[in-house]
Design an enzyme around this catalytic site. Structure first.
Site, PDB file in Angstrom:
ATOM      1  N   ASN A  30     -26.827  88.559 -50.423  1.00 43.84           N
ATOM      2  CA  ASN A  30     -26.248  89.086 -51.498  1.00 43.84           C
ATOM      3  C   ASN A  30     -27.030  89.043 -52.537  1.00 43.84           C
ATOM      4  O   ASN A  30     -28.130  88.136 -52.646  1.00 43.84           O
ATOM      5  CB  ASN A  30     -25.209  88.028 -52.131  1.00 43.84           C
ATOM      6  N   GLY A  38     -19.535  86.804 -42.091  1.00 40.12           N
ATOM      7  CA  GLY A  38     -20.448  87.825 -41.359  1.00 40.12           C
ATOM      8  C   GLY A  38     -22.043  87.367 -41.208  1.00 40.12           C
ATOM      9  O   GLY A  38     -22.613  85.643 -40.645  1.00 40.12           O
ATOM     10  N   VAL A  39     -23.284  88.117 -41.181  1.00 39.37           N
ATOM     11  CA  VAL A  39     -24.923  87.318 -40.858  1.00 39.37           C
ATOM     12  C   VAL A  39     -25.429  86.286 -41.601  1.00 39.37           C
ATOM     13  O   VAL A  39     -25.609  85.396 -41.318  1.00 39.37           O
ATOM     14  CB  VAL A  39     -25.559  88.563 -41.144  1.00 39.37           C
ATOM     15  N   ASP A  40     -24.958  86.632 -42.913  1.00 37.11           N
ATOM     16  CA  ASP A  40     -25.345  85.224 -44.275  1.00 37.11           C
ATOM     17  C   ASP A  40     -24.778  83.984 -43.741  1.00 37.11           C
ATOM     18  O   ASP A  40     -25.161  83.092 -43.415  1.00 37.11           O
ATOM     19  CB  ASP A  40     -24.729  85.951 -45.324  1.00 37.11           C
TER      20      ASP A  40
HETATM   21  N1  APR Z   1     -25.241  88.894 -35.827  1.00 33.02           N
HETATM   22  C1  APR Z   1     -25.378  89.766 -35.553  1.00 33.02           C
HETATM   23  N2  APR Z   1     -24.599  91.199 -36.448  1.00 33.02           N
HETATM   24  C2  APR Z   1     -23.706  90.746 -37.560  1.00 33.02           C
HETATM   25  C3  APR Z   1     -23.239  88.650 -37.126  1.00 33.02           C
HETATM   26  C4  APR Z   1     -24.434  87.953 -36.362  1.00 33.02           C
HETATM   27  N3  APR Z   1     -23.927  86.855 -36.453  1.00 33.02           N
HETATM   28  N4  APR Z   1     -22.247  89.141 -37.415  1.00 33.02           N
HETATM   29  C5  APR Z   1     -21.830  89.877 -38.171  1.00 33.02           C
HETATM   30  N5  APR Z   1     -22.672  90.922 -37.548  1.00 33.02           N
HETATM   31  C6  APR Z   1     -22.691  91.878 -38.434  1.00 33.02           C
HETATM   32  C7  APR Z   1     -20.575  92.634 -39.198  1.00 33.02           C
HETATM   33  O1  APR Z   1     -20.056  93.086 -38.228  1.00 33.02           O
HETATM   34  C8  APR Z   1     -20.938  94.571 -40.029  1.00 33.02           C
HETATM   35  O2  APR Z   1     -22.053  95.360 -38.652  1.00 33.02           O
HETATM   36  O3  APR Z   1     -23.313  92.611 -39.234  1.00 33.02           O
HETATM   37  C9  APR Z   1     -22.926  93.909 -39.892  1.00 33.02           C
HETATM   38  C10 APR Z   1     -22.899  93.462 -41.298  1.00 33.02           C
HETATM   39  O4  APR Z   1     -21.871  92.556 -41.772  1.00 33.02           O
HETATM   40  P1  APR Z   1     -21.911  91.319 -42.934  1.00 33.02           P
HETATM   41  O5  APR Z   1     -22.417  90.162 -42.658  1.00 33.02           O
HETATM   42  O6  APR Z   1     -20.972  91.721 -43.679  1.00 33.02           O
HETATM   43  O7  APR Z   1     -23.253  92.084 -44.347  1.00 33.02           O
HETATM   44  P2  APR Z   1     -22.957  92.994 -45.185  1.00 33.02           P
HETATM   45  O8  APR Z   1     -22.182  94.063 -44.859  1.00 33.02           O
HETATM   46  O9  APR Z   1     -24.441  93.700 -45.722  1.00 33.02           O
HETATM   47  O10 APR Z   1     -22.410  92.307 -46.730  1.00 33.02           O
HETATM   48  C11 APR Z   1     -22.921  91.343 -47.270  1.00 33.02           C
HETATM   49  O11 APR Z   1     -21.053  89.611 -47.006  1.00 33.02           O
HETATM   50  O12 APR Z   1     -21.581  87.063 -45.981  1.00 33.02           O
HETATM   51  C12 APR Z   1     -21.751  88.260 -46.883  1.00 33.02           C
HETATM   52  O13 APR Z   1     -22.771  86.862 -48.281  1.00 33.02           O
HETATM   53  C13 APR Z   1     -22.703  88.184 -47.708  1.00 33.02           C
HETATM   54  O14 APR Z   1     -22.107  88.679 -49.400  1.00 33.02           O
HETATM   55  C14 APR Z   1     -22.955  89.219 -48.516  1.00 33.02           C
HETATM   56  C15 APR Z   1     -21.971  89.713 -47.819  1.00 33.02           C
END
Ligand code: APR
Length: 197
Positions: A30, A38-40
């Site tokens: 973010n 999630g990924v973060d």
């Molecule tokens: N590896 C690969 N893909 C993943 C993983 C992982 N470990 N965890 C989640 N995903 C997938 C999710 O299923 C989705 O398809 O990554 C994609 C992106 O999801 P998010 O991580 O929620 O990213 P985004 O939609 O860009 O939102 C970003 O979410 O966690 C917060 O700090 C972050 O505020 C920011 C927002």
């Protein structure tokens, strides 16, 4: 699924971005670079506290939407983390596609500037940020393909997609790009080669 883009390889896999041994992985961050779910969340958990410490020290002002910044990878297999900020989906008429494309391009520029030969991306913006996967995959793939065609680096770009549905959405778009497919992988993970004649 793997395709050639000139001398480079573009690959789609189902998996966990934190497990990738590419030189860099991309975080779906973010704009405050404050961590999250999630990924973060997965990257900061798996990589340890040095990633957040470096982020706070080097980028106290955060990172605008559509941009990306670099830190070390802590104890991750990847040496570097590129923190990219994709757009929040607001219906599609608020510059979302342009911001998403810029987040991918900026990440690739950061990777190339760091001389990374391989980089793994998640599907930016399609989780908490609500971007529809089919639309996001079109922008993601066309942006990466155009970058590879123009720059011929990095050698490998891998999309690491968390579930089969997301993988299939990306694969369907990639099949329409008319790029040459790489040979299928053997069970040992090595590219299948035809015997020499
Ligand atoms: N590896 C690969 N893909 C993943 C993983 C992982 N470990 N965890 C989640 N995903 C997938 C999710 O299923 C989705 O398809 O990554 C994609 C992106 O999801 P998010 O991580 O929620 O990213 P985004 O939609 O860009 O939102 C970003 O979410 O966690 C917060 O700090 C972050 O505020 C920011 C927002």
């Amino acid at each position: 699924m793997q395709v050639h883009v000139g001398a480079c390889m573009l690959e789609l896999v189902i998996g966990d971005i934190t497990q990738q041994a590419t030189e860099a992985i991309v975080n779906a961050a973010n704009s405050r670079l404050a961590g999250g779910g999630g990924v973060d969340g997965a990257i900061h958990r798996a990589g340890g506290p040095t990633i957040m410490a470096e982020t706070r020290a080097r980028y106290p002002q955060g990172c605008p939407t559509g941009s990306a910044v670099l830190t070390g990878g802590g104890i991750l297999p990847a040496r570097w983390v590129i923190h990219a900020v994709g757009p929040i989906w607001h219906g599609g008429r608020h510059g979302e596609a342009a911001h998403l494309a810029e987040a991918y391009r900026h990440s690739l520029r950061v990777a190339v500037a760091q001389a990374c030969t391989s980089v793994a991306f998640p599907s930016l913006s399609t989780g908490a940020y609500g971007y529809p996967v089919t639309l996001a995959s079109q922008t993601a793939l066309s942006t990466v393909v155009a970058f590879l065609q123009a720059q011929q680096q990095p050698d490998l770009v891998r999309f690491v997609l968390f579930d089969r549905e997301t993988y299939e959405a990306y694969a369907a778009v990639l099949r329409t790009q008319g790029l040459p497919m790489a040979p299928p992988q053997s069970p040992a993970g090595e590219a299948t080669r035809l015997p020499r004649t």
